[in-house]
Scaffold this motif. Structure first.
Motif, PDB file in Angstrom:
ATOM      1  N   VAL A 136      -4.016  -1.187  -7.574  1.00 35.04           N
ATOM      2  CA  VAL A 136      -5.417  -1.162  -7.173  1.00 35.04           C
ATOM      3  C   VAL A 136      -5.845  -0.162  -6.341  1.00 35.04           C
ATOM      4  O   VAL A 136      -5.011   0.123  -5.053  1.00 35.04           O
ATOM      5  CB  VAL A 136      -5.446  -2.797  -6.405  1.00 35.04           C
ATOM      6  N   ARG A 137      -6.978   0.434  -6.714  1.00 32.29           N
ATOM      7  CA  ARG A 137      -7.544   1.370  -5.593  1.00 32.29           C
ATOM      8  C   ARG A 137      -8.418   0.801  -4.403  1.00 32.29           C
ATOM      9  O   ARG A 137      -9.399  -0.006  -4.964  1.00 32.29           O
ATOM     10  CB  ARG A 137      -8.292   2.407  -6.511  1.00 32.29           C
ATOM     11  N   LEU A 138      -8.250   0.865  -3.362  1.00 32.92           N
ATOM     12  CA  LEU A 138      -8.793   0.165  -2.240  1.00 32.92           C
ATOM     13  C   LEU A 138     -10.396   0.650  -2.366  1.00 32.92           C
ATOM     14  O   LEU A 138     -11.277  -0.323  -2.146  1.00 32.92           O
ATOM     15  CB  LEU A 138      -8.324   0.830  -1.091  1.00 32.92           C
ATOM     16  N   ASP A 139     -10.672   1.902  -2.455  1.00 37.41           N
ATOM     17  CA  ASP A 139     -12.094   2.140  -2.420  1.00 37.41           C
ATOM     18  C   ASP A 139     -12.996   1.668  -3.655  1.00 37.41           C
ATOM     19  O   ASP A 139     -14.260   1.557  -3.475  1.00 37.41           O
ATOM     20  CB  ASP A 139     -12.147   4.023  -2.491  1.00 37.41           C
ATOM     21  N   ASP A 140     -12.496   0.800  -4.687  1.00 35.92           N
ATOM     22  CA  ASP A 140     -13.011   0.497  -5.926  1.00 35.92           C
ATOM     23  C   ASP A 140     -13.866  -0.849  -5.290  1.00 35.92           C
ATOM     24  O   ASP A 140     -14.677  -1.196  -5.948  1.00 35.92           O
ATOM     25  CB  ASP A 140     -11.883  -0.062  -6.835  1.00 35.92           C
ATOM     26  N   TYR A 141     -13.503  -1.336  -3.944  1.00 33.99           N
ATOM     27  CA  TYR A 141     -14.102  -2.694  -3.532  1.00 33.99           C
ATOM     28  C   TYR A 141     -14.900  -2.328  -2.400  1.00 33.99           C
ATOM     29  O   TYR A 141     -15.152  -3.312  -1.772  1.00 33.99           O
ATOM     30  CB  TYR A 141     -12.874  -3.602  -3.354  1.00 33.99           C
ATOM     31  N   GLY A 142     -15.269  -1.188  -2.201  1.00 31.48           N
ATOM     32  CA  GLY A 142     -16.280  -0.653  -1.051  1.00 31.48           C
ATOM     33  C   GLY A 142     -15.476   0.169  -0.177  1.00 31.48           C
ATOM     34  O   GLY A 142     -14.406  -0.351   0.464  1.00 31.48           O
ATOM     35  N   ALA A 143     -16.111   1.134   0.400  1.00 38.99           N
ATOM     36  CA  ALA A 143     -15.601   1.647   1.497  1.00 38.99           C
ATOM     37  C   ALA A 143     -15.286   1.053   2.561  1.00 38.99           C
ATOM     38  O   ALA A 143     -14.425   1.351   3.623  1.00 38.99           O
ATOM     39  CB  ALA A 143     -16.571   3.143   1.993  1.00 38.99           C
ATOM     40  N   SER A 163       0.175  -1.386  -4.916  1.00 36.22           N
ATOM     41  CA  SER A 163       0.697  -2.316  -6.062  1.00 36.22           C
ATOM     42  C   SER A 163       1.088  -3.671  -5.971  1.00 36.22           C
ATOM     43  O   SER A 163       1.379  -4.072  -4.681  1.00 36.22           O
ATOM     44  CB  SER A 163       2.207  -1.658  -6.531  1.00 36.22           C
ATOM     45  N   ILE A 164       0.999  -4.425  -6.760  1.00 37.04           N
ATOM     46  CA  ILE A 164       1.302  -5.912  -6.790  1.00 37.04           C
ATOM     47  C   ILE A 164       2.453  -6.385  -7.500  1.00 37.04           C
ATOM     48  O   ILE A 164       2.469  -6.212  -8.627  1.00 37.04           O
ATOM     49  CB  ILE A 164       0.242  -6.804  -7.081  1.00 37.04           C
ATOM     50  N   GLY A 165       3.516  -6.869  -6.767  1.00 34.05           N
ATOM     51  CA  GLY A 165       4.819  -7.083  -7.463  1.00 34.05           C
ATOM     52  C   GLY A 165       4.824  -8.431  -7.725  1.00 34.05           C
ATOM     53  O   GLY A 165       4.999  -8.573  -9.254  1.00 34.05           O
ATOM     54  N   ARG A 166       4.639  -9.499  -6.935  1.00 32.76           N
ATOM     55  CA  ARG A 166       4.621 -10.848  -7.274  1.00 32.76           C
ATOM     56  C   ARG A 166       3.427 -11.345  -6.579  1.00 32.76           C
ATOM     57  O   ARG A 166       2.888 -10.992  -5.674  1.00 32.76           O
ATOM     58  CB  ARG A 166       5.779 -11.535  -6.700  1.00 32.76           C
ATOM     59  N   ASP A 167       2.867 -12.513  -7.373  1.00 34.24           N
ATOM     60  CA  ASP A 167       1.487 -12.925  -6.488  1.00 34.24           C
ATOM     61  C   ASP A 167       1.758 -14.578  -7.008  1.00 34.24           C
ATOM     62  O   ASP A 167       2.646 -14.952  -7.473  1.00 34.24           O
ATOM     63  CB  ASP A 167       0.280 -12.402  -6.986  1.00 34.24           C
ATOM     64  N   TRP A 168       0.593 -15.200  -6.719  1.00 33.55           N
ATOM     65  CA  TRP A 168       0.466 -17.011  -6.992  1.00 33.55           C
ATOM     66  C   TRP A 168      -1.061 -16.982  -7.374  1.00 33.55           C
ATOM     67  O   TRP A 168      -1.744 -16.435  -6.938  1.00 33.55           O
ATOM     68  CB  TRP A 168       0.835 -17.542  -5.851  1.00 33.55           C
ATOM     69  N   SER A 169      -0.950 -17.948  -8.538  1.00 35.88           N
ATOM     70  CA  SER A 169      -2.127 -18.377  -9.019  1.00 35.88           C
ATOM     71  C   SER A 169      -2.008 -19.983  -9.449  1.00 35.88           C
ATOM     72  O   SER A 169      -1.014 -20.454  -9.784  1.00 35.88           O
ATOM     73  CB  SER A 169      -2.506 -17.261 -10.156  1.00 35.88           C
ATOM     74  N   ASN A 170      -3.023 -20.509  -9.316  1.00 37.55           N
ATOM     75  CA  ASN A 170      -2.843 -22.054  -9.790  1.00 37.55           C
ATOM     76  C   ASN A 170      -3.375 -22.379 -11.066  1.00 37.55           C
ATOM     77  O   ASN A 170      -3.641 -23.244 -11.651  1.00 37.55           O
ATOM     78  CB  ASN A 170      -3.927 -22.728  -8.669  1.00 37.55           C
ATOM     79  N   VAL A 177       0.596  -1.249  -0.028  1.00 35.50           N
ATOM     80  CA  VAL A 177       0.035  -0.158  -0.029  1.00 35.50           C
ATOM     81  C   VAL A 177       0.717   1.430   0.022  1.00 35.50           C
ATOM     82  O   VAL A 177       1.875   1.301   0.747  1.00 35.50           O
ATOM     83  CB  VAL A 177      -0.974   0.120   1.100  1.00 35.50           C
ATOM     84  N   ASP A 178       0.457   2.310  -0.546  1.00 32.50           N
ATOM     85  CA  ASP A 178       1.252   3.842  -0.856  1.00 32.50           C
ATOM     86  C   ASP A 178       1.019   4.194   0.472  1.00 32.50           C
ATOM     87  O   ASP A 178       0.280   3.899   1.419  1.00 32.50           O
ATOM     88  CB  ASP A 178       0.648   4.522  -2.020  1.00 32.50           C
ATOM     89  N   ASP A 179       1.915   5.430   0.690  1.00 31.49           N
ATOM     90  CA  ASP A 179       2.162   6.228   1.903  1.00 31.49           C
ATOM     91  C   ASP A 179       0.484   6.835   2.340  1.00 31.49           C
ATOM     92  O   ASP A 179       0.360   6.832   3.476  1.00 31.49           O
ATOM     93  CB  ASP A 179       2.817   7.207   1.822  1.00 31.49           C
ATOM     94  N   ALA A 180      -0.301   7.177   1.316  1.00 29.21           N
ATOM     95  CA  ALA A 180      -1.521   7.822   1.393  1.00 29.21           C
ATOM     96  C   ALA A 180      -2.547   6.495   2.164  1.00 29.21           C
ATOM     97  O   ALA A 180      -3.610   7.008   2.174  1.00 29.21           O
ATOM     98  CB  ALA A 180      -2.056   8.463   0.289  1.00 29.21           C
ATOM     99  N   GLY A 181      -2.298   5.433   1.726  1.00 29.49           N
ATOM    100  CA  GLY A 181      -3.276   4.544   2.101  1.00 29.49           C
ATOM    101  C   GLY A 181      -4.477   4.440   1.257  1.00 29.49           C
ATOM    102  O   GLY A 181      -5.513   3.671   1.457  1.00 29.49           O
TER     103      GLY A 181
END
Length: 825
Positions: free
Chosen positions: A232-239, A214-221, A206-210
C-alpha cells in the motif's frame, strides 16, 4: 371514599417531553384526548415523566411509546418522531431480540434483564449498545394488561470498560503462547476484530522511507476480502492521512464519503471496500514503523473504547513481534546445525580420538537400530565389537592416521537380517572422525539383478543364434538338392515340405520375439469380446495336438458343465493357453500326462494346466515368467524355444486384467500353471452372444494380372511361381523406378510391393501408383517385414489396401486375390 387526584391539565411541568405532549394535536390519537384516557394510564404516564431514571411506557397492543427526558440519550435521533407512536416504528432493528421478551410482558409476565446487547441506530449510524432493563405489566380496570412500564439503564459504558479489560487479558494470554511473528499479528488482529465488531483488521509494516507498507497477515470476517500480501502507498489515501501517520496522529473517519478530508480519495477507499476507517500509527525512534487499521464496509462511529483497544493491541503486538523475532533469530542460529544434522537423509556420527561416539543423528540411530542412550559417550568398538579386525576398522584407522577420507561398503547384521552399508569417513578438526553411512542394500540388489539380467540376455542371444541356425541348415541342404536338377517328384515334394516346416519354425521364433516386444511396450490393442471359455480351450488344444501326438502324451480334460463367458481377445487368449499347453508338452517326457481343468467362481474363471514333466527348482519357479528365463537345456536345444513364451503369457493375461501363477513340487515332479480371468456378470452373459467367426476366404477367383516388386530376387521369384501356379499372370520387377515406368501400360489388377526398396521405397511407389489414372484403382498389397501398428498406419496412409507381414501367409494372400473385382472386395 376520597376521590382520586385529578389529572394534571396539559402535562403541566417542565421538560422537553412534557412540552411536546402539551403541544401535540391529539385529535387523531387512537385513544382520543388525554382527558379521556383511563385513570391508570394517565397516572402511569405521569409517573414516567416524573422519574429521574430513563423510563418508557408502551400503551396497548400497538405499544404506543411514551418516555421521559432522561430517556432521550437512549433514543438519539429517533426522538421526537417516536413519541406516542407504535414502538416498532422506531425500533425495528430490535425486533429479533426484543420481540419475544416484549411478548412475555404483554402476556402478564414481568421481566428483568441485565446487560443485553443490541445494535441501535443513532444519528443514522448503527452502533452496539448494552441495556439493563425491566418490563412490568400495567393492568387496566378489568385486570387486562393495558401497557408495559419499562425502566431502563444504558450499561454500554460499563460493559465497554469491562470488555476492554477482558480484551487486554486475552491479548496477553494469546501473545504469550505464540512464537511466530506472523501468528502474533494474525491472532491479535483476529481478537481485535472480534471485540471491535469490524469487518477487517490490517497490520501494515511501513518501509524505511515511510512511503509505503506491506501487509503480511491480516484478519477479515468475510465481509471484506483479505489484504494479505498487498503493498500500500500511503499517499494514495490522501496527504492528510500519510502526513498524519508520519507525525503519529490517529486517523478517525466514520464515513469516507461524508468526511471532507477523505471524500476526494473515496475511490481509493472504495477499491478496498472501506467506508469507515480507524488508523493508529506507531513511531519508534522518530520513525513510522507500523500502522494498525480497522476497516468497516458501512459507516461506523468509532468509540473511545474501540480506539483504546486498538492502541493497546498495537503497542503490545509490536513488542511481542520484536521479541518473538529476536528469539526466533537466536533459535535459528542455535538450531541451524542441529537441523542439518538431524534431517540428513543418511546416518551421521562424530567420533573423538578415543573412538567415543560424541554425536549421532536420528537417521544413524534408525539405521543401526540403536537409541542415543545406547551409543552416546560409549566406544564405537564397545557398541559394535564385531567390527573389530574388519576392513572397516582398517579404514577408520587409516583416515585418522593419514587425515585423508575413505569409503567402503560393508555387510552389517540387523534384527531384520543382513544389510549392506556404504560408509564414508572424514578426518575431524579435533583429530577424530566424521562418519557418514547409508543403506545401499537395494542398490546392490538392483546391481545384482542387472548383472543377472545381462547374463540371461547373453544366454538368450546365444540360444537365439542357435535356434535361427538350426532351420537354416535343412533349408540350405534342400536348396542345394533342388539345384541339382535331377530330383523326382516325390523327392521334390519332400524337399518342399522340409523347407515349409523350417520356415514355419523360423516364423514362429520371430513372431514370439515381436509379440514380446509389442506387449512389453504397450503396443498391443485387444479386440475385447464376450468369449465362451470352452471355445478358447478347444482352439488352443487344436493348435497343440500335433506336438502332443508326436510325443505320445495323454491329455486329460475336466471342463466345467457351465459355460461362462469372459471378456477378451479370442486370438490372444488362444495364444496364452496354446503357449502353456505347448510348454507342458515340450517339458514332459514322452508318454507323460497333461491335464487342463476349468473351475468357475462367481467373479472369475480358473484354468489349471498340469503336467508330469521335468518340474522346476524353487529358484526357477520364482522367475518363470521373467523375460529370457529358461530351464536348463541340453546343448542341442532339442526341445526348442527361446524362453519367451511364459513372459508373453504373463503380459497378455495382465492385459486381460487377470493373473497367472506357477508352482512345482521340485525337479522331476511336474509343474502347475493357473490362469485366473475375470468373469462377465450374469446379466452381461445373458445379453452377450459369442461372436461368430466369419468364414475365411479360400484361394481361387478369376485369373489376375499381378506385378510383384521386391529387390530380393529369390523372394520375388518364389512368390511369382506360387501365383502362376494359381493361374495368375505375373510381372516381376526388382527396382521401384522401373516398376513405375511399366505400371501405366501393364494393365495390372494387383501390385504386391515390398516396402524396404532401395531408392524409392514401397510407400512412395504406392502413392505414385494411386496418383496416375491407369493404376489409381488397382489393389495395392504391402509385403513387408515390418508389422507394428505404426507401420500399418503408414502403409494405409500411402494408399495400400492390405498389409501382409513376411513370410506371407499364402492363404491370406489368396483370400485377398479371390475378392478382387467382387462387390465389396
Amino acid at each position: 371514599m376520597e376521590n382520586p387526584p385529578a389529572f394534571r391539565p396539559s402535562f403541566a411541568g417542565e421538560g422537553v417531553v412534557r412540552a411536546l405532549l402539551r403541544a401535540r394535536d391529539w385529535s387523531n390519537f387512537p385513544y382520543g384526548q388525554p382527558e379521556a384516557w383511563p385513570r391508570e394510564i394517565r397516572s402511569t404516564i405521569e409517573m414516567v415523566l416524573d422519574a429521574a431514571a430513563p423510563t418508557a411506557f408502551y400503551w396497548g397492543p400497538d405499544c404506543l411509546y411514551f418516555y421521559n427526558d432522561a430517556y432521550l440519550h437512549v433514543l438519539g435521533d429517533k426522538h421526537p418522531a417516536a413519541l406516542a407512536t407504535p414502538f416498532w416504528g422506531s425500533w425495528e432493528e430490535l425486533r429479533e431480540g426484543f420481540a419475544p421478551i416484549l411478548a412475555e410482558a404483554l402476556a402478564g409476565k414481568a421481566c428483568n434483564l441485565t446487560d443485553i446487547r443490541f445494535t441501535v441506530v443513532r444519528n443514522g449510524v448503527p452502533e452496539t449498545a448494552y441495556f439493563s432493563y425491566a418490563l412490568y405489566p400495567v393492568f387496566g380496570a378489568r385486570g387486562e394488561v393495558a401497557g408495559i412500564l419499562n425502566p431502563a439503564v444504558d450499561s454500554t459504558a460499563a460493559m465497554v470498560s469491562n470488555r476492554r479489560r477482558e480484551f487486554q487479558l486475552r491479548l496477553g494470554d494469546l501473545i504469550r503462547e505464540l512464537t511466530d511473528p506472523g501468528d502474533v499479528v494474525a491472532g491479535a488482529s483476529a481478537l481485535l476484530g472480534e471485540y471491535m465488531g469490524v469487518d477487517r483488521v490490517v497490520y501494515l509494516t511501513v518501509d524505511d522511507a515511510g512511503e509505503a507498507g506491506s501487509i503480511g497477515r491480516d484478519w477479515s470476517n468475510g465481509h471484506l476480502p483479505s489484504m494479505a500480501g498487498v503493498t500500500v502507498r500511503l499517499d494514495d489515501y490522501g496527504a492528510f492521512a500519510a502526513q498524519g501517520a508520519r507525525a503519529g496522529r490517529h486517523l478517525i473517519i466514520s464515513d469516507v464519503v461524508a468526511d471532507e478530508r477523505s471524500a476526494p480519495f473515496a475511490h481509493a477507499y472504495a477499491a478496498l471496500g472501506v467506508r469507515a476507517v480507524l488508523a493508529i500509527p506507531l513511531l519508534k525512534n522518530g520513525r513510522l514503523r507500523v500502522i494498525l487499521s480497522a476497516h468497516d464496509s458501512a459507516p461506523h462511529v468509532w468509540t473511545k473504547a474501540q480506539i483504546g483497544m486498538a492502541e493497546d493491541m498495537l503497542e503490545r503486538t509490536w513488542s511481542a513481534v520484536e521479541n518473538v523475532g529476536a528469539q526466533a533469530e537466536l533459535r535459528r542460529e542455535r538450531d541451524q546445525s542441529e537441523y542439518i544434522f538431524d534431517n540428513m537423509a543418511e546416518g551421521f556420527a562424530m567420533l573423538d580420538t578415543a573412538w567415543r561416539i560424541v554425536r549421532m543423528n536420528g537417521e544413524g540411530l534408525r539405521l543401526t537400530h540403536k537409541t542415543a542412550a545406547d551409543v552416546i559417550g560409549r566406544s564405537h568398538w564397545e557398541v559394535w565389537p564385531g567390527l573389530l579386525g574388519t576392513p572397516l576398522e582398517a579404514l577408520y584407522r587409516q583416515v585418522m592416521d593419514d587425515c585423508r577420507s575413505g569409503v567402503i561398503e560393508v555387510p552389517c547384521a540387523t534384527p531384520q537380517g543382513e544389510i549392506w552399508m556404504e560408509v564414508r569417513a572424514y578426518p575431524a578438526l579435533d583429530g577424530g572422525l566424521a562418519v557418514f553411512f547409508r543403506d545401499v542394500t537395494a542398490r546392490r540388489k538392483s546391481d545384482e539383478k542387472l548383472r543377472e539380467t545381462d547374463r540371461r540376455k547373453d544366454e538368450f542371444l546365444a540360444m537365439l543364434a542357435h535356434e535361427l541356425r538350426n532351420p537354416l541348415a535343412p533349408i540350405s541342404a534342400a536348396a542345394e538338392l533342388l539345384q541339382l536338377g535331377k530330383v523326382d517328384e516325390a523327392r521334390m515334394r519332400q524337399t518342399s515340405q522340409v523347407i515349409g516346416r523350417q520356415v514355419r519354425h523360423m516364423t514362429s521364433l520371430v513372431d514370439d520375439l515381436l509379440d514380446v516386444s509389442r506387449v512389453t511396450r504397450g503396443l498391443v490393442e485387444l479386440d475385447m469380446q464376450p468369449i465362451d471359455i470352452h471355445r478358447i480351450v478347444t482352439d488352443a488344444i487344436e493348435q497343440v495336438t500335433p506336438l502332443i501326438r508326436t510325443r505320445r502324451h495323454h491329455l486329460g480334460l475336466e471342463l466345467t458343465p457351465d459355460i461362462p463367458l469372459v471378456s477378451g481377445d479370442r486370438n490372444r487368449l488362444v495364444q496364452v493357453f496354446a503357449n502353456l499347453l505347448n510348454n507342458a508338452a515340450k517339458y514332459t517326457p514322452e508318454g507323460g500326462h497333461i491335464g487342463l481343468r476349468t473351475e468357475v467362481r462367481p467373479d472369475h474363471v480358473l484354468f489349471h494346466i498340469t503336467d508330469t514333466g521335468i518340474g522346476m527348482a524353487p529358484s526357477l519357479a520364482a522367475r518363470a515368467f521373467d523375460l529370457f528365463s529358461q530351464a536348463e537345456r541340453s546343448s542341442d536345444r532339442s526341445l526348442g524355444g527361446l524362453g519367451l513364451g511364459l513372459a508373453l503369457v504373463k503380459s497378455l493375461v495382465h492385459l486381460h486384467r487377470g493373473t497367472v501363477t506357477c508352482s512345482s513340487p521340485g525337479l522331476g515332479q511336474g509343474s502347475r500353471f493357473t490362469v485366473c480371468l475375470p468373469r462377465l456378470a450374469a446379466q452381461e452373459e445373458q445379453a452377450a452372444a459369442p461372436p461368430q467367426e466369419a468364414p475365411r476366404p479360400r484361394s481361387g477367383g478369376p485369373a489376375l494380372r499381378i506385378m510383384v516388386v521386391d529387390d530380393n530376387a529369390d523372394a520375388a521369384s518364389v512368390l511369382a511361381m506360387l501365383l502362376e501356379s494359381a493361374r495368375h499372370e505375373v510381372i516381376v520387377e526388382y527396382d521401384a523406378s522401373e516398376a513405375l515406368a511399366l505400371s501405366a501400360a501393364s494393365g495390372c489388377d494387383v501390385f504386391l510391393l515390398d516396402i524396404g526398396l532401395p531408392g524409392m521405397d514401397g510407400n512412395e511407389l504406392a502413392r505414385r501408383l494411386r496418383a496416375q489414372p491407369e493404376t489409381a484403382h488397382a489393389v495395392l498389397v504391402a509385403i513387408t517385414g515390418y508389422g507394428l501398428q505404426s507401420d500399418r498406419i503408414q502403409t494405409a496412409a500411402a494408399g495400400f489396401d492390405h498389409h501382409l507381414v513376411k513370410p506371407v501367409d499364402i492363404d491370406d494372400l489368396f483370400a485377398i486375390l479371390a475378392n478382387v473385382g467382387q462387390p465389396g472386395g
